[in-house]
Design an enzyme around this catalytic site. Structure first.
Site, PDB file in Angstrom:
ATOM      1  N   SER A 148       0.870  -1.188   0.000  1.00  0.00           N
ATOM      2  CA  SER A 148       0.000   0.000   0.000  1.00  0.00           C
ATOM      3  C   SER A 148       0.901   1.231   0.000  1.00  0.00           C
ATOM      4  CB  SER A 148      -0.846  -0.013   1.279  1.00  0.00           C
ATOM      5  OG  SER A 148      -1.458   1.247   1.495  1.00  0.00           O
ATOM      6  N   TYR A 182      -1.993  -1.242  10.471  1.00  0.00           N
ATOM      7  CA  TYR A 182      -1.951  -1.369   9.003  1.00  0.00           C
ATOM      8  C   TYR A 182      -0.656  -0.765   8.461  1.00  0.00           C
ATOM      9  CZ  TYR A 182      -3.912  -1.150   4.223  1.00  0.00           C
ATOM     10  OH  TYR A 182      -4.145  -1.298   2.876  1.00  0.00           O
TER      11      TYR A 182
END
Ligand code: NAD
Length: 256
Positions: free
Chosen positions: A139, A152
């Site tokens: 990401s 995350y």
């Protein structure tokens, strides 16, 4: 077709990005093994239209034993695991001091540890055949932070580090490892975050636009199809010397 005779395992491929990548790889001739929760029948039927073999294994990747079963299933039923796309991931949003430790454990288990386990189990077969592709769906949050996403962001930074080490350890072989780093993609994972903004009082028609405008200069969502096309490129001969890269597909998010 480019991937005829290859088998790709895409984790977390019953929806969103994983399903989009599986679709592109299957269109390129690969046999695909799907994994994940939810309506698997629809995903399998959809991919079978492309003519290759489609398998499914419902391993819960939070459990390393089940990851072993998933890799063994792929190698046993398809003869080889040539392309591993580590895609499954979850999100949880809360400030650090309010972040429940069990949510931290769950995010790290799936978004980071499962990538390690699937990769370590897939590598020996790839090395024996001297051909393999490990593609990790990281990401933009593998390179930058955002408030509320401590687990995350930590996991995705870890995935980029893991990607570099796997690439280096296999640098003189036909096995490559790279990361794809998307910005906002409109999937169930992101829809939850849009729904949370609406629940907090933002008008529904503005929520998606505001989410994009804060971070993604193009103000357009990245699509699963675009990510699939990059994964397909990484499987090809043109990408033989792309090793240990973290490739942003983010509408300009990280250019700022
Ligand atoms: P999604 O929620 O649409 O899909 C997640 C998939 O993972 C589903 O198939 C789900 O069944 C599966 N899954 C969830 N928990 C699992 C478990 N314990 N074991 C096995 N499978 C499990 O999410 P998405 O948006 O498509 O995200 C896919 C990946 O892309 C994730 O790693 C995510 O971090 C990353 N990503 C997404 C975005 C985005 O904007 N959507 C941006 C950057 C990175």
């Amino acid at each position: 077709m480019a991937l005829t005779g290859r088998t790709a395992l895409i984790t977390g491929s019953t929806s969103g990005i994983g399903l989009g990548i599986a679709d592109v790889l299957a269109q390129a001739g690969a046999n695909v093994v799907l994994n994940g929760f939810g309506d698997t029948q629809a995903a399998v039927k959809h991919l079978e239209r492309h003519g290759g073999r489609v398998g499914f294994h419902g391993a819960d990747l939070a459990d390393p034993r089940q990851i072993g079963e998933l890799v063994a299933y792929t190698e046993r039923e398809f003869g080889a695991l040539d392309i591993l796309v580590n895609n499954a991931g979850i999100q949880h949003v809360a400030k650090v001091e309010q972040f429940a430790p069990e949510r931290w454990d769950a995010v790290i288990a799936l978004n980071l540890s499962a990538v390690f386990h699937a990769t370590r189990l897939a590598l020996p077969g790839m090395q024996a055949r001297n051909w393999g592709r490990v593609i990790n769906i990281a990401s933009v949050h593998g390179s930058v932070g955002s408030v509320g996403k401590v687990a995350y962001v930590a996991a995705k930074h870890g995935v980029i580090g893991l990607t570099k080490v796997v690439a280096l350890e296999n640098a003189r072989s036909g096995v490559t490892c790279n990361a794809i780093c998307p910005g906002w993609v409109l999937t169930p994972l992101v829809q939850q975050q849009i729904d949370a903004r609406v629940a907090a009082g933002e008008p529904a028609e503005q929520a998606a636009r505001a989410l994009l405008a804060e971070k993604q200069p193009s103000e357009a969502f990245v699509t699963p199809q675009q990510l699939g096309e990059l994964a397909l490129f990484l499987c090809g001969t043109g990408a033989e010397q792309v090793r240990g890269a973290a490739w942003n597909v983010d509408g300009g998010w990280l250019a700022q």
